[in-house]
Design an enzyme around this catalytic site. Structure first.
Site, PDB file in Angstrom:
ATOM      1  N   GLN A 289       0.840  -1.202   0.000  1.00  0.00           N
ATOM      2  CA  GLN A 289       0.000   0.000   0.000  1.00  0.00           C
ATOM      3  C   GLN A 289       0.875   1.253   0.000  1.00  0.00           C
ATOM      4  OE1 GLN A 289      -3.299   0.062  -0.218  1.00  0.00           O
ATOM      5  NE2 GLN A 289      -3.947  -2.001   0.346  1.00  0.00           N
ATOM      6  N   TYR A 318      -6.511 -11.699  -2.461  1.00  0.00           N
ATOM      7  CA  TYR A 318      -5.738 -10.610  -3.063  1.00  0.00           C
ATOM      8  C   TYR A 318      -4.802 -10.084  -1.975  1.00  0.00           C
ATOM      9  CZ  TYR A 318      -9.578 -10.881  -6.406  1.00  0.00           C
ATOM     10  OH  TYR A 318     -10.515 -11.323  -7.302  1.00  0.00           O
ATOM     11  N   GLU A 339      -3.058 -15.093  -3.511  1.00  0.00           N
ATOM     12  CA  GLU A 339      -2.486 -13.958  -4.252  1.00  0.00           C
ATOM     13  C   GLU A 339      -1.865 -14.515  -5.528  1.00  0.00           C
ATOM     14  OE1 GLU A 339      -1.724 -10.471  -4.170  1.00  0.00           O
ATOM     15  OE2 GLU A 339      -0.527 -11.007  -5.933  1.00  0.00           O
ATOM     16  N   ASP A 387      -9.546  -7.758  -1.361  1.00  0.00           N
ATOM     17  CA  ASP A 387      -8.929  -6.445  -1.606  1.00  0.00           C
ATOM     18  C   ASP A 387      -8.434  -6.433  -3.047  1.00  0.00           C
ATOM     19  OD1 ASP A 387      -7.706  -4.011  -1.356  1.00  0.00           O
ATOM     20  OD2 ASP A 387      -6.075  -4.702  -0.070  1.00  0.00           O
ATOM     21  N   CYS A 414     -10.814  -0.334  -4.173  1.00  0.00           N
ATOM     22  CA  CYS A 414     -10.154   0.892  -4.619  1.00  0.00           C
ATOM     23  C   CYS A 414     -10.877   1.457  -5.834  1.00  0.00           C
ATOM     24  CB  CYS A 414      -8.674   0.649  -4.912  1.00  0.00           C
ATOM     25  SG  CYS A 414      -8.386  -0.621  -6.140  1.00  0.00           S
TER      26      CYS A 414
HETATM   27  N1  SAH Z   1      -4.200  -6.877   0.370  1.00  0.00           N
HETATM   28  C1  SAH Z   1      -2.912  -6.421  -0.077  1.00  0.00           C
HETATM   29  C2  SAH Z   1      -2.821  -6.235  -1.588  1.00  0.00           C
HETATM   30  C3  SAH Z   1      -3.926  -5.479  -2.258  1.00  0.00           C
HETATM   31  S1  SAH Z   1      -3.623  -4.976  -3.921  1.00  0.00           S
HETATM   32  C4  SAH Z   1      -2.539  -5.161   0.637  1.00  0.00           C
HETATM   33  O1  SAH Z   1      -3.378  -4.508   1.261  1.00  0.00           O
HETATM   34  O2  SAH Z   1      -1.374  -4.786   0.594  1.00  0.00           O
HETATM   35  C5  SAH Z   1      -4.337  -6.222  -4.862  1.00  0.00           C
HETATM   36  C6  SAH Z   1      -3.523  -7.474  -4.972  1.00  0.00           C
HETATM   37  O3  SAH Z   1      -4.260  -8.383  -5.779  1.00  0.00           O
HETATM   38  C7  SAH Z   1      -2.161  -7.318  -5.613  1.00  0.00           C
HETATM   39  O4  SAH Z   1      -1.189  -7.883  -4.769  1.00  0.00           O
HETATM   40  C8  SAH Z   1      -2.281  -8.149  -6.917  1.00  0.00           C
HETATM   41  O5  SAH Z   1      -1.093  -8.787  -7.272  1.00  0.00           O
HETATM   42  C9  SAH Z   1      -3.345  -9.150  -6.549  1.00  0.00           C
HETATM   43  N2  SAH Z   1      -4.113  -9.742  -7.648  1.00  0.00           N
HETATM   44  C10 SAH Z   1      -4.465  -9.177  -8.821  1.00  0.00           C
HETATM   45  N3  SAH Z   1      -5.219 -10.007  -9.549  1.00  0.00           N
HETATM   46  C11 SAH Z   1      -5.362 -11.162  -8.824  1.00  0.00           C
HETATM   47  C12 SAH Z   1      -6.035 -12.401  -9.048  1.00  0.00           C
HETATM   48  N4  SAH Z   1      -6.737 -12.614 -10.163  1.00  0.00           N
HETATM   49  N5  SAH Z   1      -5.991 -13.313  -8.076  1.00  0.00           N
HETATM   50  C13 SAH Z   1      -5.303 -13.089  -6.919  1.00  0.00           C
HETATM   51  N6  SAH Z   1      -4.624 -11.951  -6.670  1.00  0.00           N
HETATM   52  C14 SAH Z   1      -4.652 -10.988  -7.601  1.00  0.00           C
END
Ligand code: SAH
Length: 458
Positions: A289, A318, A339, A387, A414
Site C-alpha cells: 500500500q 488478493y 495472491e 482487496d 479501490c
Molecule cells: N491486500 C494487499 C494487496 C492489495 S492490492 C494489501 O493490502 O497490501 C491487490 C492485490 O491483488 C495485488 O497484490 C495483486 O497482485 C493481486 N491480484 C491481482 N489479480 C489477482 C487475481 N486474479 N488473483 C489473486 N490476486 C490478484
C-alpha cells in the site's frame, strides 16, 4: 458519418458554460447541448469561459480561458505542474471538499445500480494530505541535452520536469534527483520509445515510512550499466543510508514499468517496513500500500468491522505480501491467503515466519480459481476479506463465495464503480450490507476512492 453529425463544436471555438461534474481523471465536465466537454482545472459549480481544443465523436476537450464564477471549494494551491501532469488532479479543490466529493461518488455509483438504502459514512481523511506516498516510478528522458525526471503532460510524450512531486515522501524526491544526476554525470542514455534506443527507462524508489529504509532501482533495457562500479560508488556516497540499490531489467516494448529480473547493485535485495507492529519484507515487484499512514487505519477499521473472534477461519484474498491477514492472525484461529503474484506470496510466507505467526498459510493462485476449489472442497471460512485491484471481483468468485457462505464478507475496494457492480451480485448470494460503507482517503489530491464495505449473511 462526419463528427459534425454528433456535434457542432469546432476547435478554437470559445464558449461559456457551467461545470456540472468531475471525471475520474479530475477533468471538469461542461455540457454543450448534451455534448460533454472535458476541461482541465475547472470545478463543479463553476461558470467558466473556455475554448474547445479537440473534438471527438462523442465528447470534446477544452481549456479554461477565464473563471466567471469560482467554486467556494477552489484553493489556490499554485501547483500548475501537478494538474498538467495529472499527479494531483484535485490539488485545486479544498481537502474537505475532496473528502465529500469521494463520498458522493460512492453514493452515486451505488444509486446507478439501484442500491439506495445505504449509508455512506464521511470519508476518513489525513491530517496532512501531502507527501504521503512511499513509492514512485518516475520516467527518465533525455531532453535539452540532459537527463530529466518528471511526469508526462496529460496526453503527451513531453516530460514536465519536477523536483517536488507533492505527494511523495520527501526522501523519495531527493533520491530520484540524486540518481538522475549521477546517471547524467556518467552520460548514461535514456530510453527513447521511438528509436527504441537508450538504456534508462524509469527510476523506482520505495521508502519505509516507519523503518526509514530506502530502495532505489534503475529500470533499464540492458542487464548492465556502463560505468556501473563508479555509479554504485557515487550513489552510495551521495545516499549513504540507501538500503537497497537494484538494476531492474526490462527490455520489453510494453507499458508495464518494471521487469521481473532484478540484480542487486549494492546493499539488500529488499527493504523492510513495519505496519501495525509487524515487520514486512517488501520486494521490488510486490504490491505494498502506497499510503502507510491511512493503511494502518484501513486495516484496523476493516478488522473492527469484521468483528473477529478467536475461533474463526479467515480468508485474505488478493493478499499481496500478506499485510491484512498477518495483521489479524493473532485475533483468529487461522488465516488462508491467496495472491496471484508469486514473489508477493513468497514475501508473505517470509513475513509470516519473521513475525512468528504460525496460523497462516499463503497460496499462489488466481483468487477466483482458488475460491472455486475451496467451494468444491467444502471449505467454510467464517470471514472473508477481499482487496482486489480496480477491476473488482469476478462473478465466479462471488458465486463460490455464496457456496462457502461466510458470516461476513469484508470488501476493501479501490474502485467504487466495480464495488457497486459486485454488490448487486453479492446481494443475490444472500448477503446484505451491514451498517454502512466507510470511505478512507488513501490517495489525497487524486481521484482514487478507497472504501470498506461489510456484507453479512442474511
Ligand atoms: N491486500 C494487499 C494487496 C492489495 S492490492 C494489501 O493490502 O497490501 C491487490 C492485490 O491483488 C495485488 O497484490 C495483486 O497482485 C493481486 N491480484 C491481482 N489479480 C489477482 C487475481 N486474479 N488473483 C489473486 N490476486 C490478484
Amino acid at each position: 458519418m462526419s463528427k459534425k453529425t454528433y456535434s457542432k463544436l469546432v476547435k478554437n471555438q470559445e464558449l461559456t458554460g457551467d461545470v456540472i461534474d468531475l471525471t475520474y481523471e479530475g477533468l471538469g465536465v461542461v455540457k454543450v447541448d448534451d455534448f460533454p466537454v472535458f476541461i482541465v482545472n475547472s470545478l463543479p459549480g463553476e461558470r467558466i469561459k473556455f475554448a474547445i481544443t479537440r473534438v471527438l465523436n462523442s465528447y470534446a476537450f477544452g481549456r479554461v480561458l477565464g473563471i466567471i464564477k469560482e467554486s467556494p471549494d477552489r484553493v489556490r494551491a499554485d501547483h500548475p505542474e501537478m494538474i498538467a501532469s495529472g499527479i494531483a488532479p484535485l490539488v485545486n479543490l479544498s481537502y474537505p471538499a475532496q473528502l465529500e466529493f469521494k463520498r458522493k461518488q460512492i453514493r452515486q455509483l451505488f444509486h446507478k445500480v439501484g442500491i439506495d438504502d445505504l449509508e455512506i459514512l464521511p470519508t476518513l481523511g489525513m491530517k496532512n494530505p501531502t507527501h504521503y506516498r512511499n513509492k514512485t516510478v518516475v520516467p527518465v528522458k533525455f531532453q535539452a541535452g540532459k537527463l530529466v525526471t518528471g511526469f508526462y503532460r496529460r496526453g503527451s510524450h513531453k516530460l514536465v520536469p519536477i523536483e517536488d512531486y507533492y505527494l511523495n515522501d520527501p526522501k523519495i524526491d531527493v533520491v530520484v534527483g540524486i540518481a538522475r544526476d549521477v546517471l547524467n554525470d556518467f552520460h548514461i542514455s535514456a530510453y527513447n520509445e521511438i528509436s527504441r534506443e537508450g538504456i534508462v527507462r524509469y527510476l523506482m524508489v520505495r521508502h519505509g515510512y516507519h523503518s526509514g529504509q530506502t530502495m532505489l532501482a534503475v529500470v533499464a533495457t540492458k542487464k548492465h550499466l556502463p560505468h556501473e562500479k563508479e555509479i554504485i560508488k557515487e550513489i552510495n556516497q551521495r545516499i549513504p543510508d540507501l538500503t537497497s540499490f537494484l538494476l531492474n531489467y526490462n527490455p520489453k516494448q510494453t507499458n508495464v514499468q518494471l521487469g521481473l529480473d532484478n540484480r542487486v547493485l549494492s546493499g539488500q535485495q529488499v527493504i523492510h517496513d513495519t505496519l501495525l507492529g509487524l515487520d514486512f519484507e517488501i520486494g521490488i515487484n510486490s504490491f505494498y500500500q502506497v499510503n502507510p499512514q491511512t493503511t494502518a487505519v484501513l486495516y484496523t477499521k476493516a478488522a473492527e468491522l469484521a468483528g473477529l473472534k478467536s475461533n474463526q477461519l479467515v480468508i485474505d484474498a488478493y493478499s499481496g505480501i500478506g499485510t491484512i491477514g498477518l495483521s489479524i492472525a493473532r485475533q483468529v484461529r487461522k488465516v488462508i491467503g491467496v495472491e496471484v503474484v508469486v514473489p508477493a506470496v513468497e514475501d508473505a510466507k517470509k513475513n509470516m515466519l519473521a513475525n512468528r505467526i504460525e496460523n497462516a498459510e499463503y497460496i499462489a493462485a488466481d483468487a477466483a480459481e482458488q475460491f472455486i476449489k475451496w467451494a468444491d472442497a467444502g471449505v467454510k471460512p467464517d470471514v472473508v476479506f477481499v482487496d482486489p485491484p480496480r477491476k473488482g471481483l469476478t462473478s465466479d468468485l462471488i458465486q463460490s463465495l455464496g457456496v462457502m457462505a461466510p458470516l461476513k464478507f469484508v470488501y476493501i475496494s479501490c474502485n467504487p464503480a466495480t464495488l457497486a457492480r459486485d454488490a448487486v451480485l453479492i446481494k443475490e448470494q444472500g448477503y446484505r450490507i451491514s451498517k454502512a460503507v466507510l470511505p478512507i482517503d488513501q490517495f489525497p489530491q487524486t481521484m482514487h476512492v478507497e472504501s470498506i464495505t461489510v456484507f453479512e449473511k442474511e
